[in-house]
Write a protein that holds these residues in place. Structure first.
Motif, mmCIF file in Angstrom:
data_model
loop_
_atom_site.group_PDB
_atom_site.id
_atom_site.type_symbol
_atom_site.label_atom_id
_atom_site.label_comp_id
_atom_site.label_asym_id
_atom_site.label_seq_id
_atom_site.Cartn_x
_atom_site.Cartn_y
_atom_site.Cartn_z
ATOM 1 N N GLU A 260 -10.025 -12.463 -58.646
ATOM 2 C CA GLU A 260 -10.256 -13.918 -58.555
ATOM 3 C C GLU A 260 -11.848 -14.258 -58.419
ATOM 4 O OE1 GLU A 260 -9.148 -18.065 -57.674
ATOM 5 O OE2 GLU A 260 -8.353 -16.326 -58.489
ATOM 6 N N ALA A 261 -12.721 -13.445 -57.774
ATOM 7 C CA ALA A 261 -13.883 -13.622 -57.233
ATOM 8 C C ALA A 261 -14.779 -13.814 -58.716
ATOM 9 C CB ALA A 261 -14.531 -12.883 -56.376
ATOM 10 N N LEU A 262 -14.235 -12.880 -59.483
ATOM 11 C CA LEU A 262 -15.036 -12.531 -60.757
ATOM 12 C C LEU A 262 -14.565 -13.244 -61.930
ATOM 13 C CD1 LEU A 262 -15.599 -8.899 -60.482
ATOM 14 C CD2 LEU A 262 -17.230 -10.762 -59.779
ATOM 15 N N ARG A 263 -13.563 -14.157 -61.758
ATOM 16 C CA ARG A 263 -13.197 -14.994 -62.968
ATOM 17 C C ARG A 263 -14.021 -15.742 -63.564
ATOM 18 N NH1 ARG A 263 -8.117 -18.400 -61.226
ATOM 19 N NH2 ARG A 263 -7.096 -16.488 -60.984
ATOM 20 N N PRO A 264 -14.242 -15.951 -64.896
ATOM 21 C CA PRO A 264 -15.231 -16.638 -65.409
ATOM 22 C C PRO A 264 -15.325 -18.242 -64.959
ATOM 23 C CG PRO A 264 -14.024 -15.363 -67.110
ATOM 24 C CD PRO A 264 -13.215 -15.499 -65.691
ATOM 25 N N THR A 265 -16.352 -18.802 -64.908
ATOM 26 C CA THR A 265 -16.442 -20.168 -64.557
ATOM 27 C C THR A 265 -15.589 -21.034 -65.735
ATOM 28 O OG1 THR A 265 -18.773 -19.834 -63.671
ATOM 29 C CG2 THR A 265 -18.028 -22.113 -64.340
ATOM 30 N N PRO A 266 -14.902 -21.993 -65.224
ATOM 31 C CA PRO A 266 -14.165 -22.898 -66.241
ATOM 32 C C PRO A 266 -15.130 -23.691 -67.016
ATOM 33 C CG PRO A 266 -14.000 -23.751 -64.021
ATOM 34 C CD PRO A 266 -14.468 -22.568 -63.892
ATOM 35 N N ALA A 267 -14.660 -24.125 -67.971
ATOM 36 C CA ALA A 267 -15.170 -24.880 -69.187
ATOM 37 C C ALA A 267 -14.464 -25.946 -69.643
ATOM 38 C CB ALA A 267 -16.096 -24.291 -70.021
ATOM 39 N N LEU A 268 -15.275 -26.633 -70.877
ATOM 40 C CA LEU A 268 -14.231 -27.637 -71.552
ATOM 41 C C LEU A 268 -12.961 -27.038 -72.366
ATOM 42 C CD1 LEU A 268 -16.865 -30.195 -73.037
ATOM 43 C CD2 LEU A 268 -15.238 -30.681 -71.171
ATOM 44 N N VAL A 302 -18.339 -27.345 -66.511
ATOM 45 C CA VAL A 302 -17.745 -27.135 -65.277
ATOM 46 C C VAL A 302 -17.174 -28.237 -64.560
ATOM 47 C CG1 VAL A 302 -18.028 -26.026 -62.841
ATOM 48 C CG2 VAL A 302 -19.115 -24.916 -65.284
ATOM 49 N N THR A 303 -18.056 -29.399 -64.531
ATOM 50 C CA THR A 303 -17.900 -30.711 -63.525
ATOM 51 C C THR A 303 -16.596 -31.338 -64.212
ATOM 52 O OG1 THR A 303 -20.218 -30.845 -63.010
ATOM 53 C CG2 THR A 303 -18.700 -32.931 -62.702
ATOM 54 N N VAL A 304 -16.552 -31.494 -65.762
ATOM 55 C CA VAL A 304 -15.398 -32.074 -66.130
ATOM 56 C C VAL A 304 -14.291 -31.320 -65.909
ATOM 57 C CG1 VAL A 304 -14.261 -32.665 -68.411
ATOM 58 C CG2 VAL A 304 -16.794 -33.047 -68.234
ATOM 59 N N TYR A 305 -14.186 -30.103 -65.943
ATOM 60 C CA TYR A 305 -12.915 -29.238 -65.647
ATOM 61 C C TYR A 305 -12.525 -29.350 -64.134
ATOM 62 C CZ TYR A 305 -9.974 -24.886 -65.384
ATOM 63 O OH TYR A 305 -9.226 -24.185 -64.875
ATOM 64 N N ARG A 306 -13.586 -29.690 -63.129
ATOM 65 C CA ARG A 306 -13.226 -29.560 -62.093
ATOM 66 C C ARG A 306 -12.756 -31.048 -61.635
ATOM 67 N NH1 ARG A 306 -12.621 -24.839 -60.560
ATOM 68 N NH2 ARG A 306 -14.184 -23.347 -60.363
ATOM 69 N N VAL A 307 -13.393 -32.114 -62.146
ATOM 70 C CA VAL A 307 -12.802 -33.521 -61.979
ATOM 71 C C VAL A 307 -11.218 -33.608 -62.482
ATOM 72 C CG1 VAL A 307 -12.864 -35.928 -62.879
ATOM 73 C CG2 VAL A 307 -14.922 -34.514 -62.196
ATOM 74 N N VAL A 308 -10.787 -33.092 -63.687
ATOM 75 C CA VAL A 308 -9.430 -33.250 -64.166
ATOM 76 C C VAL A 308 -8.682 -32.513 -63.245
ATOM 77 C CG1 VAL A 308 -8.095 -32.301 -65.875
ATOM 78 C CG2 VAL A 308 -10.277 -33.347 -66.415
ATOM 79 N N GLN A 309 -9.177 -31.166 -62.423
ATOM 80 C CA GLN A 309 -8.436 -30.417 -61.761
ATOM 81 C C GLN A 309 -8.064 -31.116 -60.312
ATOM 82 O OE1 GLN A 309 -10.424 -26.874 -60.012
ATOM 83 N NE2 GLN A 309 -8.677 -25.545 -60.189
ATOM 84 N N LEU A 361 -11.325 -35.072 -48.344
ATOM 85 C CA LEU A 361 -12.100 -34.300 -48.584
ATOM 86 C C LEU A 361 -12.223 -33.773 -50.161
ATOM 87 C CD1 LEU A 361 -11.072 -31.738 -45.790
ATOM 88 C CD2 LEU A 361 -13.105 -32.999 -45.967
ATOM 89 N N GLY A 362 -10.999 -34.213 -50.782
ATOM 90 C CA GLY A 362 -11.097 -33.795 -52.379
ATOM 91 C C GLY A 362 -11.657 -34.625 -53.080
ATOM 92 N N LEU A 363 -11.559 -35.984 -52.676
ATOM 93 C CA LEU A 363 -12.463 -37.050 -53.430
ATOM 94 C C LEU A 363 -14.039 -36.902 -53.103
ATOM 95 C CD1 LEU A 363 -9.875 -40.087 -53.026
ATOM 96 C CD2 LEU A 363 -10.136 -38.402 -54.852
ATOM 97 N N VAL A 364 -14.272 -36.616 -51.947
ATOM 98 C CA VAL A 364 -15.722 -36.463 -51.559
ATOM 99 C C VAL A 364 -16.245 -35.398 -52.289
ATOM 100 C CG1 VAL A 364 -17.326 -35.982 -49.698
ATOM 101 C CG2 VAL A 364 -15.380 -37.453 -49.138
ATOM 102 N N GLY A 365 -15.525 -34.434 -52.526
ATOM 103 C CA GLY A 365 -16.058 -32.838 -53.210
ATOM 104 C C GLY A 365 -16.290 -33.553 -54.715
ATOM 105 N N MET A 366 -15.215 -34.199 -55.204
ATOM 106 C CA MET A 366 -15.461 -34.785 -56.601
ATOM 107 C C MET A 366 -16.456 -35.840 -56.683
ATOM 108 S SD MET A 366 -12.726 -37.008 -58.745
ATOM 109 C CE MET A 366 -11.190 -36.236 -58.050
ATOM 110 N N ARG A 367 -16.742 -36.488 -55.946
ATOM 111 C CA ARG A 367 -17.888 -37.344 -56.110
ATOM 112 C C ARG A 367 -19.187 -36.745 -56.053
ATOM 113 N NH1 ARG A 367 -17.689 -42.649 -55.672
ATOM 114 N NH2 ARG A 367 -15.529 -42.574 -54.428
ATOM 115 N N GLU A 368 -19.242 -35.810 -54.938
ATOM 116 C CA GLU A 368 -20.510 -35.080 -54.913
ATOM 117 C C GLU A 368 -20.833 -34.089 -56.217
ATOM 118 O OE1 GLU A 368 -20.087 -32.994 -51.379
ATOM 119 O OE2 GLU A 368 -20.575 -34.502 -50.021
ATOM 120 N N ARG A 369 -19.832 -33.548 -56.791
ATOM 121 C CA ARG A 369 -19.950 -32.600 -57.894
ATOM 122 C C ARG A 369 -20.253 -33.605 -58.941
ATOM 123 N NH1 ARG A 369 -18.580 -27.729 -59.973
ATOM 124 N NH2 ARG A 369 -17.884 -27.221 -58.061
ATOM 125 N N VAL A 370 -19.785 -34.791 -59.570
ATOM 126 C CA VAL A 370 -20.219 -35.573 -60.418
ATOM 127 C C VAL A 370 -21.488 -36.138 -60.187
ATOM 128 C CG1 VAL A 370 -19.672 -37.708 -61.612
ATOM 129 C CG2 VAL A 370 -17.709 -36.396 -60.863
#
Length: 400
Positions: A260-268, A302-309, A361-370
């Motif tokens: 899990e720790a070494l899983r590649p960073t998500p992308a588009l 990465v950010t696009v992926y996290r926002v959708v997630q 917490l999730g929305l705050v993290g999403m906003r900060e990441r964007v």
């Protein structure tokens, strides 16, 4: 009654709630004072032994009630017959019986049964051996004193249980909040570690590679430039080492597997797999994915992926019906829109251009990441629909 006080953490329970035995001790102390005063009056007046025996019977009932509540209540109340039979004023015995009744109901015993026992003995003695001495006023006083003792004890017990329920709920809420915050922090630390490993690590490696190529292509007499490139490559290696150290700190004590720790960073390119994972757990998703053909900054992907997630996570937990996902390129920008019907209100949702942060917490993290990717986030909740919209420059430039 001791009033509840307040501090910065919320209301504090009254003293008698925090020390429940205090009211019992007060009730028995008052009963002991009444008994002692009555014994002193018997001695000073030189009353006969039947009078003294009837008072002792009431006192014995009070003492018995400490260990055997019902038995002591019956004995103390029955003493009113003995006191009335010898022609003595039963007021002191009534007081002791009412105090015992108060303590019994405060312990959680049936208030109606206890009140009925005391009232029956009081009125029975008043109407038979007492011959209605004192009239209706005395009879009413006997009845309502019994009701008052039982009702007061029961009311204070209910109030004490209410305080305990509130304290348990507060403790549970605090524990749940801390667990959720810890989980969110752990997830974000893992995401940051992946980003550092794959995005920054890759870019630094490419930088070192290009510096090496430039060093090889230098003419033989460009010694100063060669030394500068060597220093730059050394600095790049130092960045890699420091990044690895930061990664170790971020992943320290995380309860995650090595895979899990070494899983590649998500992308588009991983959006379709992400949507499929939500569909596999029962979320109805209507996707429209058009991945830009040109170069996209890895951090933006990465950010696009996290926002959708995060948006689909909220739709799964709080939404109703299907969620729509639209990712595409318009007017030179990558636009992300996730929309669903609102089933449960989301904390931190609201209209606007994303300038204010929500309390979820999730929305705050999403906003900060964007914002960290120079993007713009809009969160709307209107007409029963919850909509997340984000815009990015493919190259990571500031979106206005």
């Amino acid at each position: 009654m001791v009033e509840a006080q307040s501090n910065q953490d919320g209301p504090v329970a009254p003293l008698w709630v925090r020390h429940p035995k205090s009211l019992h001790l007060i009730a028995y102390s008052v009963a002991a004072l009444v008994f002692t005063g009555q014994i002193a009056a018997v001695i000073l007046r030189g009353s006969d032994w039947p009078t003294a025996l009837s008072v002792l019977l009431a006192g014995g009932g009070v003492a018995l009630s400490w260990w055997r509540p019902w038995a002591g209540l019956v004995v103390t109340s029955a003493a009113s017959f003995a006191v009335t039979a010898v022609g003595h004023d039963p007021l002191s015995v009534w007081m002791m019986a009412v105090l015992v009744l108060f303590s019994v109901t405060l312990r959680g015993k049936q208030p109606l049964a206890g009140t009925g026992i005391v009232a029956a003995f009081f009125l029975g003695a008043f109407m038979t051996l007492g011959g209605f001495r004192g009239g209706a006023i005395v009879g009413a006083a006997a009845l309502f004193s019994a009701i008052a003792g039982g009702a007061t004890g029961a009311a204070l017990r209910i109030h004490r249980e209410h305080w305990r329920t509130l304290e348990e709920r507060a403790e549970s809420a605090i524990a749940t909040r801390e667990i959720e915050a810890t989980r969110r922090v752990t997830e974000e630390r893992l995401r940051i570690a992946r980003d550092l490993h794959d995005v920054i690590g890759h870019q630094v490696a490419m930088l070192s590679l290009h510096l090496g190529a430039a060093e090889i292509g230098l003419p033989a007499d460009a010694e100063s430039s060669r030394q500068a490139l060597v220093s730059a490559r050394s600095s790049a290696r130092a960045v890699v080492v420091e990044t690895q150290r930061i990664l170790a700190l971020l992943r320290l004590a995380d309860d995650i597997s090595e895979d899990e720790a070494l899983r590649p960073t998500p992308a588009l390119s991983g959006l379709e797999g992400l949507i499929a994972s939500f569909e596999s757990i029962g979320l109805d998703v209507h996707p429209s994915i058009d991945i830009p053909a040109g170069f996209v900054e890895p951090s933006v992907g990465v950010t696009v992926y996290r926002v959708v997630q995060e948006a689909l996570t909220n739709a799964y937990r709080h939404g109703e019906g299907a969620a729509t996902v639209d990712v595409g390129q318009r007017d030179g920008r990558i636009c992300v829109t996730v929309e669903n019907r609102v089933g449960h209100p989301l904390r931190g949702s609201g209209s606007g251009s994303g300038s204010g942060s929500g309390s979820g917490l999730g929305l705050v993290g999403m906003r900060e990441r964007v914002e960290s990717s120079s993007g713009r986030l809009t969160i709307d909740s209107d007409d029963g629909r919850f909509r997340v919209h984000a815009e990015f420059s493919p190259l990571g430039a500031v979106v206005r």
